[in-house]
Each structure stands twice: as C-alpha cells, then as structure tokens.
Design a protein around this motif. Structure first.
Motif, PDB file in Angstrom:
ATOM      1  N   ARG A   1      18.792  18.088  -3.731  1.00 17.38           N
ATOM      2  CA  ARG A   1      19.437  16.929  -4.365  1.00 17.38           C
ATOM      3  C   ARG A   1      19.965  15.967  -3.296  1.00 17.38           C
ATOM      4  O   ARG A   1      19.893  14.741  -3.453  1.00 17.38           O
ATOM      5  CB  ARG A   1      20.571  17.393  -5.281  1.00 17.38           C
ATOM      6  CG  ARG A   1      20.093  18.224  -6.481  1.00 17.38           C
ATOM      7  CD  ARG A   1      21.271  18.792  -7.256  1.00 17.38           C
ATOM      8  NE  ARG A   1      20.820  19.748  -8.264  1.00 17.38           N
ATOM      9  CZ  ARG A   1      20.447  19.426  -9.494  1.00 17.38           C
ATOM     10  NH1 ARG A   1      20.478  18.149  -9.883  1.00 17.38           N
ATOM     11  NH2 ARG A   1      20.047  20.352 -10.340  1.00 17.38           N
ATOM     12  N   TYR A   2      20.493  16.541  -2.216  1.00 19.50           N
ATOM     13  CA  TYR A   2      21.055  15.721  -1.139  1.00 19.50           C
ATOM     14  C   TYR A   2      19.968  14.901  -0.454  1.00 19.50           C
ATOM     15  O   TYR A   2      20.118  13.681  -0.275  1.00 19.50           O
ATOM     16  CB  TYR A   2      21.777  16.610  -0.134  1.00 19.50           C
ATOM     17  CG  TYR A   2      22.240  15.881   1.104  1.00 19.50           C
ATOM     18  CD1 TYR A   2      23.445  15.183   1.119  1.00 19.50           C
ATOM     19  CD2 TYR A   2      21.468  15.884   2.270  1.00 19.50           C
ATOM     20  CE1 TYR A   2      23.866  14.505   2.257  1.00 19.50           C
ATOM     21  CE2 TYR A   2      21.884  15.214   3.407  1.00 19.50           C
ATOM     22  CZ  TYR A   2      23.076  14.524   3.398  1.00 19.50           C
ATOM     23  OH  TYR A   2      23.481  13.847   4.521  1.00 19.50           O
TER      24      TYR A   2
ATOM     25  N   SER B   1      29.122  21.392  -2.901  1.00 15.79           N
ATOM     26  CA  SER B   1      28.351  20.173  -2.671  1.00 15.79           C
ATOM     27  C   SER B   1      27.909  20.158  -1.217  1.00 15.79           C
ATOM     28  O   SER B   1      28.742  20.304  -0.315  1.00 15.79           O
ATOM     29  CB  SER B   1      29.186  18.930  -2.992  1.00 15.79           C
ATOM     30  OG  SER B   1      28.455  17.747  -2.717  1.00 15.79           O
TER      31      SER B   1
ATOM     32  N   SER C   1      18.460  11.876  -2.251  1.00 19.52           N
ATOM     33  CA  SER C   1      19.304  10.688  -2.413  1.00 19.52           C
ATOM     34  C   SER C   1      19.806  10.126  -1.082  1.00 19.52           C
ATOM     35  O   SER C   1      20.616   9.204  -1.068  1.00 19.52           O
ATOM     36  CB  SER C   1      20.505  11.024  -3.301  1.00 19.52           C
ATOM     37  OG  SER C   1      21.269  12.082  -2.740  1.00 19.52           O
ATOM     38  N   THR C   2      19.308  10.683   0.031  1.00 18.01           N
ATOM     39  CA  THR C   2      19.763  10.248   1.362  1.00 18.01           C
ATOM     40  C   THR C   2      18.582   9.749   2.178  1.00 18.01           C
ATOM     41  O   THR C   2      17.604  10.479   2.369  1.00 18.01           O
ATOM     42  CB  THR C   2      20.443  11.409   2.109  1.00 18.01           C
ATOM     43  OG1 THR C   2      21.489  11.951   1.294  1.00 18.01           O
ATOM     44  CG2 THR C   2      21.015  10.934   3.433  1.00 18.01           C
TER      45      THR C   2
ATOM     46  N   ARG D   1      21.253  22.384  -3.969  1.00 16.39           N
ATOM     47  CA  ARG D   1      22.107  21.280  -3.534  1.00 16.39           C
ATOM     48  C   ARG D   1      21.482  20.504  -2.385  1.00 16.39           C
ATOM     49  O   ARG D   1      21.632  19.284  -2.293  1.00 16.39           O
ATOM     50  CB  ARG D   1      23.486  21.806  -3.089  1.00 16.39           C
ATOM     51  CG  ARG D   1      24.196  22.691  -4.081  1.00 16.39           C
ATOM     52  CD  ARG D   1      24.302  22.126  -5.498  1.00 16.39           C
ATOM     53  NE  ARG D   1      25.272  22.850  -6.286  1.00 16.39           N
ATOM     54  CZ  ARG D   1      25.062  24.044  -6.839  1.00 16.39           C
ATOM     55  NH1 ARG D   1      23.902  24.650  -6.680  1.00 16.39           N
ATOM     56  NH2 ARG D   1      26.010  24.628  -7.561  1.00 16.39           N
TER      57      ARG D   1
ATOM     58  N   SER E   1      26.947  19.008   2.408  1.00 12.97           N
ATOM     59  CA  SER E   1      27.252  17.911   3.314  1.00 12.97           C
ATOM     60  C   SER E   1      26.591  18.227   4.649  1.00 12.97           C
ATOM     61  O   SER E   1      26.839  19.302   5.222  1.00 12.97           O
ATOM     62  CB  SER E   1      28.771  17.761   3.491  1.00 12.97           C
ATOM     63  OG  SER E   1      29.065  16.727   4.411  1.00 12.97           O
ATOM     64  N   TYR E   2      25.764  17.339   5.142  1.00 19.09           N
ATOM     65  CA  TYR E   2      25.001  17.613   6.360  1.00 19.09           C
ATOM     66  C   TYR E   2      25.927  17.883   7.540  1.00 19.09           C
ATOM     67  O   TYR E   2      26.850  17.117   7.816  1.00 19.09           O
ATOM     68  CB  TYR E   2      24.074  16.442   6.697  1.00 19.09           C
ATOM     69  CG  TYR E   2      23.174  16.733   7.879  1.00 19.09           C
ATOM     70  CD1 TYR E   2      22.026  17.499   7.724  1.00 19.09           C
ATOM     71  CD2 TYR E   2      23.499  16.275   9.148  1.00 19.09           C
ATOM     72  CE1 TYR E   2      21.220  17.794   8.802  1.00 19.09           C
ATOM     73  CE2 TYR E   2      22.693  16.568  10.237  1.00 19.09           C
ATOM     74  CZ  TYR E   2      21.552  17.331  10.057  1.00 19.09           C
ATOM     75  OH  TYR E   2      20.756  17.633  11.135  1.00 19.09           O
TER      76      TYR E   2
END
Length: 275
Positions: free
Chosen positions: A107-108, A142, A111-112, A104, A144-145
């Motif tokens: 993937r993060y 999912s 896209s960031t 995850r 989340s930073y």
C-alpha cells in the motif's frame, strides 16, 4: 480479475519487462513488475541501472529470494539482491517480515513516488506475534520507510534480521530463553536507511549478531557493521548469512547446510556469551 486490460504478460523477456516498466512510469502509470528475484534483479540489473538514471518510478516485487527458493537450485537463488539494490542510489529496498507487513508495504509503495524493490522468499512464513500472542503488525500498524521494529527486547544480545529469517530468529530467542539468555530481535526492513539510534541500542547489550538469507559478505550484516564502525559503537559483532551457492533441496534443508538454521544461531550466541 478487476482490470484485465492492465495486466501485461511479457513472457521470458525480463529485460524487456524492466524497460517497459520504466517507460510506463515515465508516462504517468504506476507499474508493478513482478518476478523471481534472480530474474527481476540479477538478470535485469543493466535495465534497472538505466531506469535509475532516467528517474523512473517502478515497483519491483521480487519473490523466491535467497536460498529459500529451495529445489530450483543455485541458478535460481537470488542471494545478492541487497548488494545490487544498494548500488542503485534511486532504488529503495524493503524486506517485509510477514504477510501483514507486506500488505502495508505494498500500500505504501503504490502511493509513494519513486523506484521501490520489495523482496521476499518463497516459503510461507508464520504471522509474527508479540509476547501476548497477538499479531505484531496489527491493524494499527502503518509502514514508514526506514523504521526499525523491536519484536523482542533482550539484555544479553540482539539479533538484527529481516524477511524470511525473522521467524527463525524468534524461534532461536525462544530456545535461548530456556538457557536464561535474553536475546532481543531488531527487524531492519529497509537496509539502506537504518535507524542509528536503534543500532546503538542494540550495541549497548554488548553483542550484536546479524542474520540473513543473503551472501554474508555483502548484505545486511555489512551495512550494520558500517553503522557500528562509523559511530564507534562498542560490542561483539558477528555476521551470519549465506556462505556459498546452495544445493537443489528443500528450503528447510538449505539453512542448516549454510550454518544459519535457528539452532546454529543459538549455538553462535551461546559461544559468544560463553553460556
């Protein structure tokens, strides 16, 4: 295999690889720079500092971090990556706890926008499971930073940890339960952006222990200590981490030599609680 033309082998030229990655990111490409921690961060720190100043957007993947690198010895032990990354204000560090969270995380960051560092050890670690024996980071998870995760709750003490050490903390919590001691485990994957409320919750138990495969003087423990002190949380506090350069031996031999094996964590908590 899918896109061979998108793979660039820079050889033993890590400084060049860091600069190339930064330049590519300024050209609209999303570069993933992969290397051993000691070469991807320690050796190339100057290049990352310039990348930071130039507003790049690289994805730095560091493997073989900590004394977990094992037999390669002290020259290859990246035990200062948290401290180094923390000195780069435009770089965000993520330390995933197992393969599912790593999936995850990748993937993060793909896209960031921005500079990200993802750090992990060398050893294969178990997939983390909840109290029901199911994957903790399941299909609903999912990333989340900045989020922290409670993999175990506990009334007597809380172990704050990350990465390779999480499964060792889980083992310690299981051993402590046999002594009627409930130890919670709070996973901090993003040390530079801690959840103040979760740290407060940990402190309310009265005992907080940080547990990391990093120099104990400059890593996760020091950052947690700052949060506790600045917010005037009251608790017994103890940092556990790497105290010196390790030897050339297996990863499993490294931890007891540093006093940070699961059994060492159990004994430390029992001493603090006088149980």
């Amino acid at each position: 295999k899918e896109f061979p033309s998108r793979f660039i082998e820079c050889g033993i030229q890590e400084h060049n690889a860091a600069t190339v990655s930064g330049a590519l990111s300024k050209s609209g490409i999303i570069p993933f720079f992969l290397d051993f921690g000691v070469f991807g961060m320690d050796e190339t720190y100057g290049q990352h500092r310039m990348n930071d100043m130039n507003g790049t957007s690289i994805k730095l993947i560091l493997t073989h971090c900590g004394v977990d690198v094992g037999e390669d010895g002290k020259t290859h032990q990246c035990i200062d990556y948290i401290a180094l990354t923390n000195n780069l204000p435009g770089y965000r560090l993520i330390i995933p706890a197992d393969a599912n969270q790593t999936d995850r995380v990748i993937r993060y960051i793909a896209s960031t926008p921005g500079n990200f560092v993802v750090a992990m050890g060398r050893s294969k670690v178990p997939v983390l499971k909840n109290n029901n024996g199911l994957p903790f980071y399941d299909g609903q998870y999912s990333f989340s930073y900045g989020d922290a995760q409670w993999i175990r709750e506990g009334r007597d003490a809380v172990i704050i940890t990350a990465g390779t050490m999480v499964h060792k903390a889980v083992r310690a919590a299981e051993l402590l339960a046999l002594k009627n001691i409930e130890a919670g485990i709070l996973i901090i994957s993003c040390p530079a952006q801690m959840d103040r409320e979760e740290i407060k919750k940990a402190a309310l138990t009265g005992t907080v222990i940080t547990y990391e495969d990093h120099f104990v003087s400059s890593g996760l423990g020091s950052m947690v200590a700052s949060v506790i002190a600045e917010n005037e949380f009251r608790c017994h506090f103890k940092k556990m981490g790497v105290v010196q350069y390790g030897k050339s031996c297996s990863a499993e031999e490294q931890y007891p030599a540093q006093g940070i094996d699961s059994e060492d964590l159990v004994n430390t908590i029992r001493q603090i609680l006088h149980k």
